[in-house]
Design an enzyme around this catalytic site. Structure first.
Site, mmCIF file in Angstrom:
data_model
loop_
_atom_site.group_PDB
_atom_site.id
_atom_site.type_symbol
_atom_site.label_atom_id
_atom_site.label_comp_id
_atom_site.label_asym_id
_atom_site.label_seq_id
_atom_site.Cartn_x
_atom_site.Cartn_y
_atom_site.Cartn_z
ATOM 1 N N HIS A 139 0.838 -1.209 0.000
ATOM 2 C CA HIS A 139 0.000 0.000 0.000
ATOM 3 C C HIS A 139 0.872 1.258 0.000
ATOM 4 C CE1 HIS A 139 -3.485 2.514 1.476
ATOM 5 N NE2 HIS A 139 -2.478 3.219 1.962
ATOM 6 N N GLU A 140 1.886 1.278 0.839
ATOM 7 C CA GLU A 140 2.748 2.461 0.939
ATOM 8 C C GLU A 140 3.593 2.632 -0.326
ATOM 9 O OE1 GLU A 140 2.355 4.657 3.243
ATOM 10 O OE2 GLU A 140 0.860 3.377 4.191
ATOM 11 N N HIS B 73 1.810 4.476 -3.008
ATOM 12 C CA HIS B 73 1.824 5.934 -2.861
ATOM 13 C C HIS B 73 3.073 6.527 -3.523
ATOM 14 C CE1 HIS B 73 -1.753 6.474 -0.536
ATOM 15 N NE2 HIS B 73 -1.336 5.778 0.493
ATOM 16 N N GLU C 273 -6.509 6.609 -1.106
ATOM 17 C CA GLU C 273 -6.391 5.451 -0.214
ATOM 18 C C GLU C 273 -7.066 4.229 -0.817
ATOM 19 O OE1 GLU C 273 -4.467 5.351 2.550
ATOM 20 O OE2 GLU C 273 -3.897 7.345 1.857
#
Length: 644
Positions: free
Chosen positions: A177-178, A181, A256
């Site tokens: 997930h990070e 980004h 998100e």
């Protein structure tokens, strides 16, 4: 949406952020003027004063109103500039602000070791430099964030609770997930949010200070004045806080959902990230940063809400956790609620749960055999399947690469001194075998012990093969970035000196030097603004880069120039082949630096032309692909390794 579209969208989000910020300032100015106007009305009705009450229009056009507006704008500017100054070191500033401490790369703590391995696998699979790791040791909630202006200087911070409470599978979901980004271009706008909203928050801080100061004054009138002023400023500051949260929600919330979807696609596993989210929902500590005074400031950076937010559906930076889990797979929440997570995870594994809501074709990493299916007309498809993509296959490939790197080399990447010698050995892999006296050159200033270590590393790296060159550099970068700026420059100068002393130009040596220069030069972490919006503005640089690629694709000059003209004819009329003696490594590096300052759309066109050249003969040579990766990396477009 491909990598370049995401980057362009992120760039446009900056304009949206500025619009929201201006609206918030105008709203705050209006509230301040209304507060002052009502204060004047109350004062004019007092028995002490015989003046007639002013009109709102007369107040807004009065010199006093202009002074109030100037003071207010000045305060907001000071607050924003103060935050910009705090964030001048990029991601490291945010990690330290949150109370983070660097994770020792050679740590033997089992949970931190798992974290490092997961991050290294994800970085190699994405073609990104391994981010610097920070731990928030006093935070028991489950949370994480990435921060930085560029992928080159990104840091990843995780809480102690994350390392202690999550399984490897769940940790991989959060890390994926990070990383999304980073790939989606979210980091820069997240830092800009911190800086811009710092000005709005300054008023609220001033109001709270005035309210506290009333405890230390003996004057009733003075205390009353402080209370009134503090109440007004606190109210205005609260409006600034609400405006900031609404801006964060508008800018961040949809990102998100996209990051959750990307994490599922990267890992091909719904149970990992969904399990981490469910543990946050069930944990008494949740994801809150209980010991950080900057939890509000960095809330929008985090994996989940770092503090309790009222009116969550409107004000929260993140969607509610149940919505995030349902977006991944609607059946998961029911399963998680029906049983303990451990038994649910075993059930999911036995039932073979797949992507659910995010079922999608997974891009493949091309190997040399598969590359024959892609000719020049498919260069765009090639880029869509490589640049900015992470796949389960790439992660598996990265895991296998790491498993085959000897322990001596893995340990060398984890300490500053050994990593320094390791990359010299990487450049000496070819040179020292041709000339064993090269390392003894007094200009290199290497001790006998250092020469021995470099030779040992060079032999081991030669045995591994060329496909390990870039992964070893990516593993060593976090340690090398701990060197002082002058020591990094000294290391780069030694590598250049070795290339000149050797008197035999090897592309492999230059590629290692180019990659290290891109990430270790003191100017490497400085973000470059977009300056060029047309290909004509960077025609010379594009032609030089393309000429170098064509030189390695064909053996004869006539064939090289024919390929060069074929590829660049749609862009320039006519394309001009540069003189070969004019192209030096220094000039090539300067061209790439200039090409970094073009828009994402133009980067896509440049890389598409480069890929068309590489794929023109229906196959990809490893060194060709490494050259393409260096070009892409310099343009801030990460490419994963070429699978074997």
């Amino acid at each position: 949406m491909n990598f370049f579209e995401k980057q362009e969208q992120a760039r446009k989000k900056t304009l949206l952020l500025m619009l929201f910020f201006l609206l918030a300032i105008l709203t705050t100015l209006l509230l301040v003027n209304l507060s002052c106007y009502f204060a004047l009305l109350i004062g004019s009705q007092s028995q002490r004063y015989s003046v007639s009450p002013p009109t709102l229009a007369s107040w807004l056009t009065s010199p006093a109103s202009h002074i109030v507006n100037a003071v207010l704008l000045g305060s907001i500017a000071v607050g924003s500039l103060q935050q910009f100054f705090k964030l001048r070191k990029g991601g490291r500033s945010v990690a330290l602000m949150a109370g983070g401490v660097p994770v020792a790369l050679d740590t033997r703590e089992p949970q931190q070791r798992i974290l490092i391995n997961v991050v290294e696998e994800m970085a190699i699979a994405a073609g990104l430099p391994v981010p610097t790791l920070y731990l928030l040791p006093h935070e028991q909630g489950i949370n994480a964030f990435v921060a930085g202006y560029e992928a080159n200087e990104a840091v990843l911070a995780v809480t102690q609770g994350l390392t202690e409470q999550l399984t490897r599978e769940e940790m991989q979901g959060v890390i994926a997930h990070e990383f999304s980004h980073i790939l989606n271009g979210d980091m820069r706008i997240n830092l800009q949010l911190i800086a811009l909203l710092g000005g709005l928050m300054l008023l609220g801080d001033a109001g709270r200070f005035l309210m506290r100061s009333t405890r230390h004054t003996d004057s009733t009138k003075g205390a009353l004045a402080s209370v009134v002023a503090g109440l007004i400023l606190s109210t205005i500051g609260y409006v600034g806080l609400l405006s900031g949260r609404m801006i964060k929600a508008a800018i961040v919330r949809q990102r998100e959902f996209l990051a959750d979807a990307s994490a599922v696609q990267f890992t091909r596993n719904t149970g990992g990230i969904a399990g981490a989210l469910y543990k946050i929902a069930k944990s008494s500590q949740s994801a809150f940063l209980s010991n950080s005074m900057y939890a509000e400031t960095i809330n929008h950076l985090c994996f989940s809400e770092s503090l309790k937010v009222q009116w969550q559906k409107i004000m929260a930076s993140h969607p509610p956790i149940e919505e995030r889990i349902n977006a991944i797979d609607k059946s998961l929440l029911t399963r998680f609620k029906a049983r303990e997570y451990k038994s649910a995870r075993e059930s999911l594994a036995s039932e073979g749960v797949q992507l659910g809501a995010f079922q999608a074709p997974v891009p493949q990493i091309l190997n040399e055999a598969q590359a024959s299916a892609f000719s020049g007309t498919n260069a765009n498809l090639f880029l869509q399947r490589t640049v900015g993509c992470v796949t389960p296959q790439a992660i598996t490939y990265a895991q296998k690469l790491l498993e085959h790197i000897p322990d001596t080399l893995r340990q060398a990447t984890q300490t500053v001194g050994a990593a320094n010698l390791l990359v010299i050995g990487l450049c000496a892999t070819q040179s020292h075998l041709r000339n064993r006296d090269l390392l003894k050159d007094p200009d290199l200033n290497l001790s006998l012990e250092e020469q021995s270590a470099i030779t040992h590393y060079a032999v081991e790296l030669s045995a591994l093969g060329s496909k390990y060159r870039f992964p070893v550099i990516e593993l060593a970068l976090p340690a090398l970035k701990q060197l002082a700026a002058e020591d990094r420059l000294l290391l780069l100068s030694k590598l250049r000196l070795m290339m000149h002393k050797d008197k035999i130009f090897a592309l492999s040596e230059y590629l290692v030097l180019a990659l290290l220069t891109r990430h270790l030069h003191p100017d490497a972490e400085k973000p470059l603004p977009v300056r060029y919006r047309t290909l004509q503005a960077i025609q010379t640089e594009t032609e030089i880069v393309m000429a170098i690629l064509c030189s390695f694709n064909a053996s004869e000059r006539t064939a090289q120039q024919a390929l060069f003209e074929k590829i660049l004819q749609p862009f320039f009329t006519p394309p001009c082949w540069p003189q070969s003696h004019e192209i030096t490594p220094k000039q090539f590096h300067g061209c790439l630096k200039k090409l970094r300052q073009v828009t994402p759309f133009l980067k896509s066109q440049i890389l598409s032309a480069c890929a068309e050249c590489v794929l023109s003969d229906g196959k990809i040579q490893p060194t060709e692909y490494e050259l393409l990766r260096v070009i892409a990396d310099t343009l801030d477009c990460p490419m994963p390794p070429l699978s074997a």
